[in-house]
Motif scaffolding. Structure first.
Motif, PDB file in Angstrom:
ATOM      1  N   ILE A 191       0.835  -1.209   0.000  1.00  9.79           N
ATOM      2  CA  ILE A 191       0.000   0.000   0.000  1.00  9.79           C
ATOM      3  C   ILE A 191       0.869   1.258   0.000  1.00  9.79           C
ATOM      4  O   ILE A 191       0.612   2.222  -0.735  1.00  9.79           O
ATOM      5  N   LEU A 192       1.911   1.260   0.808  1.00  9.29           N
ATOM      6  CA  LEU A 192       2.813   2.404   0.856  1.00  9.29           C
ATOM      7  C   LEU A 192       3.493   2.625  -0.494  1.00  9.29           C
ATOM      8  O   LEU A 192       3.651   3.771  -0.940  1.00  9.29           O
ATOM      9  N   TRP A 193       3.888   1.539  -1.160  1.00  3.12           N
ATOM     10  CA  TRP A 193       4.541   1.665  -2.459  1.00  3.12           C
ATOM     11  C   TRP A 193       3.589   2.189  -3.522  1.00  3.12           C
ATOM     12  O   TRP A 193       4.011   2.845  -4.479  1.00  3.12           O
ATOM     13  N   LEU A 194       2.311   1.935  -3.369  1.00  8.08           N
ATOM     14  CA  LEU A 194       1.328   2.385  -4.351  1.00  8.08           C
ATOM     15  C   LEU A 194       0.990   3.858  -4.183  1.00  8.08           C
ATOM     16  O   LEU A 194       0.775   4.582  -5.166  1.00  8.08           O
ATOM     17  N   VAL A 195       0.966   4.335  -2.944  1.00 14.35           N
ATOM     18  CA  VAL A 195       0.475   5.686  -2.653  1.00 14.35           C
ATOM     19  C   VAL A 195       1.596   6.709  -2.501  1.00 14.35           C
ATOM     20  O   VAL A 195       1.595   7.762  -3.161  1.00 14.35           O
ATOM     21  N   TRP A 196       2.566   6.424  -1.655  1.00 17.98           N
ATOM     22  CA  TRP A 196       3.537   7.437  -1.276  1.00 17.98           C
ATOM     23  C   TRP A 196       4.445   7.905  -2.421  1.00 17.98           C
ATOM     24  O   TRP A 196       4.733   9.110  -2.527  1.00 17.98           O
ATOM     25  N   PRO A 197       4.914   7.033  -3.320  1.00 16.75           N
ATOM     26  CA  PRO A 197       5.772   7.513  -4.411  1.00 16.75           C
ATOM     27  C   PRO A 197       5.120   8.565  -5.301  1.00 16.75           C
ATOM     28  O   PRO A 197       5.833   9.364  -5.927  1.00 16.75           O
ATOM     29  N   VAL A 198       3.789   8.600  -5.383  1.00 19.64           N
ATOM     30  CA  VAL A 198       3.130   9.639  -6.178  1.00 19.64           C
ATOM     31  C   VAL A 198       3.461  11.016  -5.616  1.00 19.64           C
ATOM     32  O   VAL A 198       3.731  11.968  -6.360  1.00 19.64           O
ATOM     33  N   VAL A 199       3.458  11.144  -4.283  1.00 18.33           N
ATOM     34  CA  VAL A 199       3.795  12.412  -3.636  1.00 18.33           C
ATOM     35  C   VAL A 199       5.251  12.777  -3.906  1.00 18.33           C
ATOM     36  O   VAL A 199       5.585  13.938  -4.170  1.00 18.33           O
ATOM     37  N   LEU A 200       6.132  11.773  -3.850  1.00 14.61           N
ATOM     38  CA  LEU A 200       7.553  12.029  -4.075  1.00 14.61           C
ATOM     39  C   LEU A 200       7.847  12.351  -5.537  1.00 14.61           C
ATOM     40  O   LEU A 200       8.723  13.178  -5.840  1.00 14.61           O
ATOM     41  N   PHE A 201       7.142  11.714  -6.455  1.00 14.64           N
ATOM     42  CA  PHE A 201       7.416  11.892  -7.872  1.00 14.64           C
ATOM     43  C   PHE A 201       6.838  13.190  -8.445  1.00 14.64           C
ATOM     44  O   PHE A 201       7.369  13.712  -9.439  1.00 14.64           O
ATOM     45  N   PHE A 202       5.765  13.707  -7.870  1.00 13.59           N
ATOM     46  CA  PHE A 202       5.119  14.883  -8.457  1.00 13.59           C
ATOM     47  C   PHE A 202       6.092  16.047  -8.660  1.00 13.59           C
ATOM     48  O   PHE A 202       6.128  16.639  -9.760  1.00 13.59           O
TER      49      PHE A 202
END
Length: 526
Positions: A276-287
Motif C-alpha cells: 500500500i505504501l509503495w502504491l500511494v507514497w511515491p506519487v507524492v515524491l514523484f510529483f
C-alpha cells in the motif's frame, strides 16, 4: 546549505547512532542480530520493508527519468513494485517467515542446503553477495552525488561520511537498529516529501500554472504518457516479474523483514502494508520530479541533478536540511538492511563451509563475526562506489536497472520458487543450471550481442532475458529430471504448513508406495 541545514543533518546522524546504541541492548545472539528474534511487530516490519526498498537513486537516476519522460517513472518502477509485493504477500511472505519459525534459520539462503544441496547454496550465496556489493556501491554513489551538489564535498568524501555513519548503527544494533532507524527515516521522509510537494505547488501557482494545467505546458509535452522511450510494455512486464522476486526476498534484505515477524500471518500483513505504501507514497515524491522541467534546467544530460537543483531553489534553510536528511534516510535504510542480510548469508551459509572454526562458533563468537562481516561488506561496497562512473559500471541508473535487475533473476529463481509446491520436482540440477545459464545470458545480451546489434539491445531485453532463461530452464529441467526426494519434499511441506504437527510429505516423482511410507519429514528440515 547554511548552519541551520548542517545542524539538521548532524542532528539526524546523531539520532541514528543513538538508536543503534539503544538497539544494542536488544541483541543477545545471532538470531536477534539477523531476524530480531522473530519479535518485530508486523507494522514495523512493513514500514521497514517499504523503506529498505528506497535509496537516493530515486532522487538521482529516477529523478532523471521523471525529468526526461514524466509519469513513466512511477508506472514502470513503484507501481510494479507495489503489485509484486501485493502478490508476494500471499505467495512468499508466509513461507519465508516459516523459514525462521519452523526451520529455525537466520539467513534467507540457509534452507537451500536441505532444499537442494550445498553447492547450490554456495553458488547462490556467493553470487548474491557479489551482486549486493555492486548494488549498494551504486547507492553510496547516488547519495554522495547529491551531497556534492549541496555541500561541495567530493564524491569519495560523501561516500566515506554516509558509509561510516551507517556502519556504526547497523553494526552494533543489527536488524532492530535497521528497523527502528527506518521508522524514524519514514517520518522524516514524510515531512520532507510533503514539504517539497507543497513548495512545488506554490511555485507553479506563482507562475500561474494550475495543478492539473501543468500537463498542458510545452515543457511537459508527452510527460503524461505512461509508457515512453525505452520504458515500454515489454519493459513494464519484465520489471513486474523481476520486482515480484526481488522485493519479496530475492535480494535478501526484504526476506529478513518477513522472517522478523512473529508468525506467517503477521508477515503477510507486513507485506500488504508495504504494498500500500509503495502504491500511494511515491506519487507524492514523484510529483515534484514530474514538474521539474517547468522549474529548473538540469546540468547533467540524464537530468539526474534536476531534483537537487530544484530543492536548492525552492526550499528555505532548515527545510532544505530536512530534505537532504530525507535523501540520506533512503540510502542508509537500504544499505544498512543489505549489510545485515549479507552478513547473515556469510556467517550462516559461507563461513561454516570455509572454516571448521566457524562451524564451532558459539552465540558470542557468532555475533562478533556478524558485526565484523557487516563492516567488511560496507567497506567493500564503498570501494565499489568510487568506481560507479567508470567505464566498467557506467552511470548510477545503469548499475541499478541493468546490473541489479538483470542479475537478480538467476539468483532469485531457485531461492524463491524452491519454496513453492508446484516446483517441487526442480532439484539441484535445475537450480544450478538455471543459475549458470541466466548469468551467461546476462553477459551475452549485455556485451557480445549488444556490441553486435546496431544501436544495442533494448533495455527491456537486457534485464528480462536472463530471468526468462533461468525460469524456463528451472521449470523444464525439473520435469525432465525430477529430483524431489523425500527429504526435499519435507522441507517444502514444512514451509507451506503451519502448526507443530509433521506435515504429510508427497510421494516423489516416480517413487512407489514403499518410498512414500519410508519418508520422514522431521529429520532434514532444520
Amino acid at each position: 546549505m547554511n548552519g541551520l541545514d548542517w545542524a539538521v543533518l548532524i542532528g539526524y546522524f546523531g539520532v541514528m547512532v543513538a538508536i543503534g546504541v539503544w538497539s544494542h541492548k536488544r541483541v543477545d545472539n545471532v538470531s536477534d542480530f539477523f531476524t530480531a528474534g522473530g519479535k518485530m511487530p508486523w507494522w514495523l516490519s512493513g514500514i521497514s520493508h517499504h523503506m529498505s526498498g528506497y535509496s537516493a537513486v530515486m532522487f538521482t537516476g529516477y529523478a532523471g527519468i521523471a525529468y526526461t519522460y514524466g509519469v513513466t517513472s512511477f508506472i514502470t518502477w513503484s507501481f510494479p513494485i507495489a503489485l509484486g509485493i501485493a502478490i508476494g504477500s500471499k505467495l512468499f511472505a508466509p513461507r519465508i517467515n516459516r523459514l525462521r519459525s519452523r526451520l529455525h534459520v537466520a539467513s534467507p539462503l540457509e534452507y537451500l542446503k536441505n532444499r537442494y544441496n550445498l553447492p547450490t547454496q554456495q553458488a547462490l550465496a556467493w553470487s548474491g553477495m557479489l551482486l549486493k556489493i555492486v548494488d549498494v556501491g551504486a547507492k553510496w554513489a547516488a547519495i554522495a552525488t547529491l551531497l556534492s551538489v549541496f555541500t561541495g564535498v567530493s564524491l569519495n568524501q560523501g561516500i566515506l561520511i554516509t558509509g561510516a555513519i551507517t556502519a556504526v548503527y547497523c553494526t552494533i544494533g543489527g536488524l532492530w537498529a535497521d528497523a527502528l532507524t527506518e521508522l524514524g527515516q519514514f517520518v522524516i521522509q514524510l515531512l520532507a516529501g510533503i514539504s517539497m510537494f507543497v513548495a512545488v505547488v506554490l511555485k507553479l501557482s506563482d507562475k500561474d500554472i494550475g495543478f492539473f494545467g501543468a500537463w498542458d505546458e510545452p515543457a511537459l509535452h508527452g510527460h503524461g504518457k505512461p509508457l515512453v522511450g525505452p520504458y515500454g510494455t515489454v519493459f513494464l512486464l519484465a520489471f513486474l516479474f523481476i520486482k515480484l522476486f526481488e522485493y519479496n526476498g530475492g535480494m535478501l534484505n526484504q526476506a529478513q523483514r518477513y522472517m522478523a515477524t512473529g508468525s506467517a500471518q503477521q508477515a503477510e500483513r507486513s507485506a500488504r502494508l508495504s504494498a500500500i505504501l509503495w502504491l500511494v507514497w511515491p506519487v507524492v515524491l514523484f510529483f515534484p520530479m514530474w514538474m521539474s522541467p517547468l522549474l529548473v534546467h538540469a546540468q547533467k544530460p540524464d537530468g539526474s541533478d534536476s531534483y537537487a537543483l530544484m530543492t536548492e531553489q525552492l526550499l528555505p534553510h532548515g527545510l532544505l536540511g530536512l530534505v537532504i536528511v530525507g535523501f540520506f534516510s533512503h540510502t542508509m535504510a537500504m544499505c544498512s538492511s543489505d549489510a545485515n542480510a549479507i552478513a547473515a548469508v556469510f556467517t550462516r551459509d559461507v563461513a561454516p563451509v570455509l572454516s571448521a572454526r566457524a562451524r564451532a562458533w558459539g552465540e558470542r563468537s557468532g555475533l562478533v563475526a556478524a558485526r565484523v562481516t557487516t563492516v567488511v561488506f560496507l567497506g567493500l561496497s564503498m570501494a565499489v562506489a568510487t568506481q560507479v562512473n567508470s567505464p566498467a559500471f557506467k552511470d548510477i541508473i545503469t548499475v541499478v536497472i541493468k546490473w541489479v535487475a538483470g542479475l537478480m533473476g538467476p539468483i532469485a529463481i531457485p531461492m524463491m520458487l524452491g519454496l513453492l509446491r508446484p516446483f517441487r520436482r526442480s532439484g539441484p540440477t535445475a537450480a544450478l543450471t538455471s543459475w549458470a545459464a541466466g548469468l551467461l545470458a546476462f553477459w551475452l545480451v549485455n556485451y557480445p550481442i549488444n556490441w553486435a546489434v546496431d544501436g544495442g539491445v533494448p533495455l527491456q531485453y537486457q534485464v528480462s532475458v536472463p530471468l526468462a532463461v533461468s525460469l524456463v530452464l528451472y521449470i523444464l529441467i525439473g520435469y525432465l529430471k525430477p529430483e524431489d526426494t523425500p527429504e526435499r519434499l519435507a522441507v517444502i511441506e514444512t514451509v507451506n504448513t503451519d502448526g507443530g504437527a509433521a506435515p504429510a510429505v508427497p510421494v516423489p516423482a516416480g517413487a512407489g508406495d514403499d518410498a512414500a511410507a519410508a519418508s520422514s519429514p522431521g529429520g532434514n528440515a532444520s
